[in-house]
Enzyme design. Structure first.
Site, mmCIF file in Angstrom:
data_model
loop_
_atom_site.group_PDB
_atom_site.id
_atom_site.type_symbol
_atom_site.label_atom_id
_atom_site.label_comp_id
_atom_site.label_asym_id
_atom_site.label_seq_id
_atom_site.Cartn_x
_atom_site.Cartn_y
_atom_site.Cartn_z
ATOM 1 C CG LEU A 158 -17.008 -30.924 -11.661
ATOM 2 C CD1 LEU A 158 -17.178 -31.628 -12.866
ATOM 3 C CD2 LEU A 158 -17.276 -31.987 -10.988
ATOM 4 C CE1 TYR A 159 -23.135 -24.811 -10.256
ATOM 5 C CE2 TYR A 159 -22.296 -22.785 -9.307
ATOM 6 C CZ TYR A 159 -23.241 -23.794 -9.415
ATOM 7 O OH TYR A 159 -24.193 -22.539 -9.955
ATOM 8 C CB ALA A 160 -17.587 -23.214 -12.845
ATOM 9 C CB THR A 162 -21.425 -29.086 -14.546
ATOM 10 O OG1 THR A 162 -21.772 -28.161 -13.359
ATOM 11 C CG2 THR A 162 -20.659 -30.406 -14.145
#
Length: 326
Positions: A158-160, A162
């Site tokens: 999810l970091y990537a 966002t």
């Protein structure tokens, strides 16, 4: 002379960048919410260390949350001399995005949008906005150097996802409003005053305390470790050279020399004089086995290339650690 707004000013890269800007005589406005993702005392210590580089009144810090769009817009209105922005503020960390997903959409999506709106609505023309992206956007790649032209439609965290959203929003704002915007995909930054959730910090702390170090994917990982001073030099080179046509640009900024994680451990063992106790574990969800930056575009357009090898960088980190923690 105008002012530079640096978001994430109390963060690892942000504090180093503020120091470099202040050292060359810039007026810097810092923005940070000093959140507790890791110990805020470290962030406060980074800020305190800036005093030796700042002339009186050259640095001011605004403690506010990027996701508070009204506060961000008010900051731009109250500081019409801002003419450049470096947007580093974000919720970092691949693994924590599994536990606190909404923190990532708040900081990395809503927060980035708030900065873009602040830039768009600014009374003074913002000459250039540079923002941080990440090598994580390339996903689980093992097929050689990552290039800016590669497809990035398969994020594994999810970091990537966002950070990819931030890139897409920046490109749309550049197209809609002719804003000079440049994104930098950072590759595994390390060095003094670093982040306590990064491997080199965790390993150093564990080894000195006699605890096992956790090696995911059984240690079979490669990272393009990039020393923080090289990153700052690159950010400044980009900041000082916006695209003439107000276009959106993307660049990798990394060491372009991936290292085996186990080689990093061996170097730390030598520098610390401690043998690591190794705990071999499977791959973590959202993690990637390798990162490798093709930085030929940065070299071509800005004459930038990294100059710090891993041993030199880790030697400086260990010296800082001993000085800071005793």
């Amino acid at each position: 002379m105008g002012q530079v707004l640096v978001t994430g000013a109390a963060g690892f890269i942000g504090a180093h960048l503020c120091r470099a800007l202040l050292a060359r005589g810039e007026q810097v406005i810092g923005l940070d919410n000093l959140n507790a993702y890791y110990d805020p005392a470290l962030k406060q210590a980074r800020l305190a260390a800036l005093t030796g580089y700042a002339a009186p009144g050259a640095f001011t810090l605004h403690r506010l949350d990027l996701a508070d769009q009204d506060a961000v817009l008010a900051l731009f209105r109250a500081n019409p001399a801002i003419d450049r922005v470096v947007h580093l503020g974000a919720q970092a960390g691949v693994r924590w995005s599994l536990e606190a997903p909404f923190a990532y959409t708040a900081a990395n999506v809503t927060g980035t949008l708030a900065i873009l709106e602040g830039v768009r609505r600014s009374e003074a023309r913002i000459r250039h906005t540079v923002y941080a992206s990440t090598s994580s956007v390339y996903g689980a790649r093992t097929d050689g150097a990552f290039r800016e032209t590669d497809r990035v439609d398969n994020p594994v965290s999810l970091y990537a996802a966002t950070k990819l959203a931030g890139e897409a929003m920046a490109k749309s704002y550049a197209n809609l409003y002719a804003l000079p915007l440049t994104g930098l995909r950072f590759f595994t930054v390390y060095g003094p005053w670093g982040r306590p959730d990064m491997a080199y910090w965790l390993f150093t702390e564990a080894m000195l305390q006699g605890r096992p170090i956790r090696l995911f994917n059984h240690g079979d990982m490669r990272r393009d470790f990039t020393y923080v001073d090289d990153i700052v030099t690159g950010v400044l080179a980009v900041l000082d050279n916006p695209a003439a046509d107000g276009a959106h640009r993307l660049y990798n900024i990394g060491n372009s020399h991936p290292e085996k994680l186990l080689d990093m451990v061996a170097t730390l063992e030598e520098l610390l004089g401690v043998k690591a106790v190794r705990e071999m574990l499977p791959m973590q969800p959202g993690d990637v086995p390798a990162t490798y930056a093709d930085v030929s575009a940065m070299q071509r357009d800005f004459g930038w290339r990294p100059t710090t090898d891993l041993r030199t960088g880790l030697t400086r980190f260990v010296a800082w650690w001993r000085s800071h923690f005793g």
